[in-house]
Structures are given as structure tokens and as C-alpha cells.
Motif scaffolding. Structure first.
Motif, PDB file in Angstrom:
ATOM      1  N   ASN A 139      12.109  54.850 -41.675  1.00  0.00           N
ATOM      2  CA  ASN A 139      10.923  55.538 -41.191  1.00  0.00           C
ATOM      3  C   ASN A 139      10.784  55.398 -39.681  1.00  0.00           C
ATOM      4  N   ALA A 140      11.783  54.862 -39.052  1.00  0.00           N
ATOM      5  CA  ALA A 140      11.746  54.631 -37.611  1.00  0.00           C
ATOM      6  C   ALA A 140      11.866  55.946 -36.857  1.00  0.00           C
ATOM      7  N   GLU A 141      11.271  55.964 -35.681  1.00  0.00           N
ATOM      8  CA  GLU A 141      11.294  57.145 -34.827  1.00  0.00           C
ATOM      9  C   GLU A 141      12.179  56.942 -33.605  1.00  0.00           C
ATOM     10  N   GLU A 142      12.426  55.698 -33.227  1.00  0.00           N
ATOM     11  CA  GLU A 142      13.191  55.424 -32.006  1.00  0.00           C
ATOM     12  C   GLU A 142      14.662  55.219 -32.338  1.00  0.00           C
ATOM     13  N   LEU A 143      15.498  55.425 -31.323  1.00  0.00           N
ATOM     14  CA  LEU A 143      16.943  55.329 -31.500  1.00  0.00           C
ATOM     15  C   LEU A 143      17.372  53.915 -31.893  1.00  0.00           C
ATOM     16  N   GLU A 144      16.784  52.904 -31.271  1.00  0.00           N
ATOM     17  CA  GLU A 144      17.148  51.515 -31.581  1.00  0.00           C
ATOM     18  C   GLU A 144      16.775  51.162 -33.017  1.00  0.00           C
ATOM     19  N   SER A 145      15.651  51.652 -33.489  1.00  0.00           N
ATOM     20  CA  SER A 145      15.241  51.396 -34.868  1.00  0.00           C
ATOM     21  C   SER A 145      16.180  52.089 -35.848  1.00  0.00           C
ATOM     22  N   MET A 146      16.636  53.288 -35.509  1.00  0.00           N
ATOM     23  CA  MET A 146      17.593  53.994 -36.367  1.00  0.00           C
ATOM     24  C   MET A 146      18.936  53.275 -36.395  1.00  0.00           C
ATOM     25  N   ALA A 147      19.358  52.732 -35.266  1.00  0.00           N
ATOM     26  CA  ALA A 147      20.603  51.966 -35.223  1.00  0.00           C
ATOM     27  C   ALA A 147      20.470  50.695 -36.049  1.00  0.00           C
ATOM     28  N   SER A 148      19.319  50.080 -35.994  1.00  0.00           N
ATOM     29  CA  SER A 148      19.077  48.883 -36.797  1.00  0.00           C
ATOM     30  C   SER A 148      19.119  49.223 -38.280  1.00  0.00           C
ATOM     31  N   ALA A 149      18.564  50.365 -38.655  1.00  0.00           N
ATOM     32  CA  ALA A 149      18.602  50.798 -40.046  1.00  0.00           C
ATOM     33  C   ALA A 149      20.031  51.057 -40.498  1.00  0.00           C
ATOM     34  N   ALA A 150      20.841  51.650 -39.638  1.00  0.00           N
ATOM     35  CA  ALA A 150      22.242  51.916 -39.988  1.00  0.00           C
ATOM     36  C   ALA A 150      23.011  50.609 -40.159  1.00  0.00           C
ATOM     37  N   ARG A 151      22.776  49.630 -39.295  1.00  0.00           N
ATOM     38  CA  ARG A 151      23.439  48.325 -39.430  1.00  0.00           C
ATOM     39  C   ARG A 151      23.031  47.642 -40.720  1.00  0.00           C
ATOM     40  N   PHE A 152      21.751  47.713 -41.048  1.00  0.00           N
ATOM     41  CA  PHE A 152      21.267  47.121 -42.294  1.00  0.00           C
ATOM     42  C   PHE A 152      21.916  47.791 -43.500  1.00  0.00           C
ATOM     43  N   ASP A 153      22.043  49.103 -43.443  1.00  0.00           N
ATOM     44  CA  ASP A 153      22.654  49.833 -44.554  1.00  0.00           C
ATOM     45  C   ASP A 153      24.106  49.428 -44.743  1.00  0.00           C
ATOM     46  N   VAL A 154      24.852  49.317 -43.667  1.00  0.00           N
ATOM     47  CA  VAL A 154      26.261  48.903 -43.755  1.00  0.00           C
ATOM     48  C   VAL A 154      26.358  47.476 -44.281  1.00  0.00           C
ATOM     49  N   LEU A 155      25.507  46.604 -43.802  1.00  0.00           N
ATOM     50  CA  LEU A 155      25.529  45.211 -44.255  1.00  0.00           C
ATOM     51  C   LEU A 155      25.179  45.106 -45.734  1.00  0.00           C
ATOM     52  N   SER A 156      24.168  45.846 -46.183  1.00  0.00           N
ATOM     53  CA  SER A 156      23.791  45.764 -47.596  1.00  0.00           C
ATOM     54  C   SER A 156      24.886  46.334 -48.492  1.00  0.00           C
ATOM     55  N   CYS A 157      25.557  47.398 -48.048  1.00  0.00           N
ATOM     56  CA  CYS A 157      26.677  47.937 -48.839  1.00  0.00           C
ATOM     57  C   CYS A 157      27.815  46.924 -48.925  1.00  0.00           C
ATOM     58  N   ALA A 158      28.108  46.273 -47.824  1.00  0.00           N
ATOM     59  CA  ALA A 158      29.178  45.271 -47.813  1.00  0.00           C
ATOM     60  C   ALA A 158      28.838  44.103 -48.738  1.00  0.00           C
ATOM     61  N   LEU A 159      27.597  43.648 -48.712  1.00  0.00           N
ATOM     62  CA  LEU A 159      27.203  42.537 -49.580  1.00  0.00           C
ATOM     63  C   LEU A 159      27.270  42.924 -51.055  1.00  0.00           C
ATOM     64  N   MET A 160      26.922  44.157 -51.382  1.00  0.00           N
ATOM     65  CA  MET A 160      27.011  44.593 -52.774  1.00  0.00           C
ATOM     66  C   MET A 160      28.463  44.692 -53.226  1.00  0.00           C
ATOM     67  N   LEU A 161      29.352  45.111 -52.335  1.00  0.00           N
ATOM     68  CA  LEU A 161      30.770  45.148 -52.688  1.00  0.00           C
ATOM     69  C   LEU A 161      31.316  43.745 -52.907  1.00  0.00           C
ATOM     70  N   VAL A 162      30.889  42.805 -52.073  1.00  0.00           N
ATOM     71  CA  VAL A 162      31.322  41.414 -52.250  1.00  0.00           C
ATOM     72  C   VAL A 162      30.788  40.860 -53.573  1.00  0.00           C
TER      73      VAL A 162
END
Length: 71
Positions: free
Chosen positions: A15-38
Motif C-alpha cells: 500500500n506504499a506510495e513512495e519508491l523506497e517503500s515499494m522497494a522495501s515491499a519487493a525485498r520482503f516479497d523475495v525474502l518471504s518466497c525464499a524462506l518458503m522454498l527453504v
């Protein structure tokens, strides 16, 4: 359970509007996918172990169709 937590936290980030918040959301998404694969690796090992234990307890098939199985 982990999937629900990741989904709720991801929605808060997305729900972020700023670029840094969107980048943080993308990092979180990649990290959560990696943890689920592990986490999938030990889950698959548990399923294989249970399947092997069940196969070991299963009686062998009779040699000929006219023999009765051992009880």
C-alpha cells in the motif's frame, strides 16, 4: 500460517506510495518466497520419510493369484 503472515505484511508494504517503500515491499516479497522454498525442503523430507515407513509396513503381494496372503 507463514503464508498468511507474509500475505498480510506484504499487503501493508504494497500500500506504499513512495519508491523506497515499494522497494522495501519487493525485498520482503523475495525474502518471504525464499524462506518458503527453504521450508519446503524439510516438509518434503518428512513426507518421504512417512511414505517409506508406510511402505515398509505394507505386506508383500502374493506370488501367485491362487495363494492366500500371509496374515
Amino acid at each position: 500460517m507463514g503464508n498468511w503472515v507474509a500475505l498480510v505484511a506484504g499487503r501493508l508494504f504494497f500500500n506504499a506510495e513512495e519508491l523506497e517503500s515499494m522497494a522495501s515491499a519487493a525485498r520482503f516479497d523475495v525474502l518471504s518466497c525464499a524462506l518458503m522454498l527453504v521450508a519446503a525442503v524439510p516438509a518434503a523430507l518428512v513426507v518421504l520419510r512417512i511414505s517409506n515407513a508406510q511402505e515398509a509396513r505394507r505386506p508383500a503381494a502374493p506370488v501367485s493369484p491362487f495363494e492366500s496372503p500371509a496374515v
